[in-house]
Design an enzyme around this catalytic site. Structure first.
Site, PDB file in Angstrom:
ATOM      1  N   LYS A 101       3.219 -12.065   8.312  1.00 26.50           N
ATOM      2  CA  LYS A 101       2.050 -11.358   7.799  1.00 26.50           C
ATOM      3  C   LYS A 101       1.599 -12.169   6.608  1.00 26.50           C
ATOM      4  CE  LYS A 101       1.068  -7.227   5.018  1.00 26.50           C
ATOM      5  NZ  LYS A 101      -0.209  -7.772   4.595  1.00 26.50           N
TER       6      LYS A 101
ATOM      7  N   GLU B 150     -10.672  -8.917   3.008  1.00 29.32           N
ATOM      8  CA  GLU B 150     -11.976  -9.523   2.719  1.00 29.32           C
ATOM      9  C   GLU B 150     -12.246 -10.711   3.630  1.00 29.32           C
ATOM     10  OE1 GLU B 150      -9.532  -8.837   0.674  1.00 29.32           O
ATOM     11  OE2 GLU B 150     -10.232  -7.884  -1.168  1.00 29.32           O
TER      12      GLU B 150
ATOM     13  N   TYR C  96       6.854 -11.432   5.288  1.00 27.89           N
ATOM     14  CA  TYR C  96       5.670 -11.024   4.538  1.00 27.89           C
ATOM     15  C   TYR C  96       5.416 -12.064   3.448  1.00 27.89           C
ATOM     16  CZ  TYR C  96       2.553  -7.612   2.139  1.00 27.89           C
ATOM     17  OH  TYR C  96       1.497  -6.954   1.560  1.00 27.89           O
TER      18      TYR C  96
ATOM     19  N   SER D  28       0.826  -1.216   0.000  1.00 28.60           N
ATOM     20  CA  SER D  28       0.000   0.000   0.000  1.00 28.60           C
ATOM     21  C   SER D  28       0.854   1.258   0.000  1.00 28.60           C
ATOM     22  CB  SER D  28      -0.907   0.021   1.232  1.00 28.60           C
ATOM     23  OG  SER D  28      -1.616  -1.180   1.341  1.00 28.60           O
TER      24      SER D  28
ATOM     25  N   GLY E  52      -3.762 -11.048   6.275  1.00 30.46           N
ATOM     26  CA  GLY E  52      -3.539 -10.120   5.161  1.00 30.46           C
ATOM     27  C   GLY E  52      -4.800  -9.723   4.431  1.00 30.46           C
TER      28      GLY E  52
ATOM     29  N   SER F  14      -0.648 -12.917   3.563  1.00 29.77           N
ATOM     30  CA  SER F  14      -1.576 -12.347   2.590  1.00 29.77           C
ATOM     31  C   SER F  14      -1.973 -13.343   1.513  1.00 29.77           C
ATOM     32  CB  SER F  14      -0.967 -11.097   1.948  1.00 29.77           C
ATOM     33  OG  SER F  14      -0.784 -10.104   2.924  1.00 29.77           O
TER      34      SER F  14
HETATM   35  C1  MN9 Z   1      -2.763  -8.643  -2.316  1.00 34.96           C
HETATM   36  C2  MN9 Z   1      -2.751  -7.524  -1.323  1.00 34.96           C
HETATM   37  O1  MN9 Z   1      -2.340  -6.431  -1.625  1.00 34.96           O
HETATM   38  N1  MN9 Z   1      -3.179  -7.802  -0.106  1.00 34.96           N
HETATM   39  C3  MN9 Z   1      -3.252  -6.816   0.925  1.00 34.96           C
HETATM   40  C4  MN9 Z   1      -2.450  -7.246   2.062  1.00 34.96           C
HETATM   41  O2  MN9 Z   1      -2.488  -8.346   2.495  1.00 34.96           O
HETATM   42  C5  MN9 Z   1      -4.702  -6.647   1.348  1.00 34.96           C
HETATM   43  O3  MN9 Z   1      -4.758  -5.836   2.474  1.00 34.96           O
HETATM   44  C6  MN9 Z   1      -5.519  -6.062   0.216  1.00 34.96           C
HETATM   45  O4  MN9 Z   1      -5.084  -4.744  -0.023  1.00 34.96           O
HETATM   46  C7  MN9 Z   1      -7.004  -6.008   0.551  1.00 34.96           C
HETATM   47  O5  MN9 Z   1      -7.417  -7.256   0.982  1.00 34.96           O
HETATM   48  C8  MN9 Z   1      -7.844  -5.535  -0.610  1.00 34.96           C
HETATM   49  O6  MN9 Z   1      -7.933  -6.498  -1.592  1.00 34.96           O
HETATM   50  C1  PYR Z   2      -1.090  -5.051   3.747  1.00 31.88           C
HETATM   51  C2  PYR Z   2      -0.770  -4.276   2.639  1.00 31.88           C
HETATM   52  O1  PYR Z   2      -1.623  -3.987   1.905  1.00 31.88           O
HETATM   53  C3  PYR Z   2       0.579  -3.780   2.468  1.00 31.88           C
HETATM   54  O2  PYR Z   2       1.524  -4.524   2.362  1.00 31.88           O
HETATM   55  O3  PYR Z   2       0.737  -2.578   2.422  1.00 31.88           O
END
Ligand code: MN9
Ligand code: PYR
Length: 308
Positions: A167, A195, A139, A50, A192, A169
């Site tokens: 973490k 949803e 991660y 992010s 992670g 995901s």
């Molecule tokens: C693949 C990805 O970026 N996963 C994020 C971290 O785990 C999530 O927080 C997503 O941003 C979130 O679940 C929205 O799809």
């Molecule tokens: C959790 C996530 O979306 C990130 O790695 O920033």
């Protein structure tokens, strides 16, 4: 036994904060940190997906975490993702993070070249060795990294005493069970996928780190509260509402973080710019997506937080 309490709860992933020219803005980083402190979240996850980490320079990432720590120290648990896809730069960021006294550093595996697990372990341990007094979080995000954390690799990594958990995901909640069973009480697994926060917590994650928490922290905090109180019927309703909002956010061609930043402008009056190319900025004809999502968030907060 380690005390992992400071990591338990809702930890929004921190967005890249740009000025009007698309450069990192320390002032806007600090404003976003203050927003999170005011919302009452447990901590933040900085410079991750992010944070558009793979599109930031080493200096950009230092500027971000310095500004974060100037506001957050003593107020939020701060995890800084430091992986740069090469050992040298990642170690530089790890050492810098330790000097700033972050709570933990995190790293994805090296991407692009398919490396053997031993090389991935060496990569992570080298990064960790540059921050020898700082917790280290693995991660696992196989759908983006192209490499999955296996139980074997996790076992190798737990020989490093600085490793405190994962973490996770990956989309399968049973992976959370797998890592939780492997590590036991002395390790923590972070959920992670936003949803399935509820599913991840029920399967053993003690916390969540997520890319959409920032636009609806109240909903994730309320969801977490319901889980703690074992009020799973309401928890499921909140999770469904959250998912409708996420589906709305990703319903167009604009990048999800660009939509999220527009929602922050609409609902919180916070301007942290757009996203960095090659990510797609919010398309003018898709502004309505952010507006509708912002409204959905307000309705859900009224329904599940304010009226309770
Ligand atoms: C693949 C990805 O970026 N996963 C994020 C971290 O785990 C999530 O927080 C997503 O941003 C979130 O679940 C929205 O799809
Ligand atoms: C959790 C996530 O979306 C990130 O790695 O920033």
């Amino acid at each position: 036994m380690r005390n992992l309490k400071k990591y338990q709860g809702v930890l929004p992933a921190f967005y890249a904060c740009y000025d009007d020219n698309g450069e990192i803005s320390a002032a806007r980083v600090r404003e976003l940190v203050r927003y999170f402190i005011a919302k009452g979240v447990k901590g933040i996850y900085v410079n991750g997906s992010s944070g558009e980490c793979i599109y930031q320079s080493v200096q950009d990432r230092k500027t971000v975490i310095e500004a974060v720590m100037a506001e957050a120290k003593g107020k939020l648990t701060v995890i800084n993702h430091v992986a740069c896809n090469n050992t040298k730069d990642s170690m530089e960021l790890a050492a810098h993070s330790q000097a700033l006294e972050v709570d933990a550093i995190a790293a994805i595996p090296p991407i692009y070249f398919k490396l053997p697990e031993a090389a991935i372990a060496t990569y992570w341990n080298s990064i960790s060795s540059a921050a020898p007094d700082t917790d280290f979080i693995i991660y696992n995000i196989p759908q983006l990294a192209g490499v999955a954390l296996t139980n074997n690799l996790y076992a190798v990594m737990r020989k490093n005493p600085r490793v405190i958990g994962v973490k996770n995901s990956s989309m399968a909640v049973q992976d959370i069970q797998m890592f939780n069973l492997a590590g036991g009480e002395n390790y923590i697994v972070f959920n992670g996928p936003d949803e399935q926060y509820l599913g991840g917590r029920v399967m053993g994650a003690k916390a969540g780190i997520g890319g959409t928490y920032a636009v609806m922290p109240e909903l994730f905090l309320q969801l977490e509260k319901c889980i703690e109180e074992q009020n799973l019927t309401t928890a499921a309703k909140i999770q469904y509402a959250i998912n409708d909002i996420i589906y709305k956010m990703v319903s167009g061609k604009s990048n999800m973080y660009a939509v999220a930043k527009e929602i922050l402008r609409i609902n919180a009056g916070i301007n942290i710019g757009s996203v960095r190319e090659p990510l797609t900025a919010l398309l003018p004809e898709e502004k309505y997506i952010a507006e509708e999502a912002a409204e959905m968030i307000n309705c859900a907060v009224t329904k599940y937080v304010k009226e309770n």
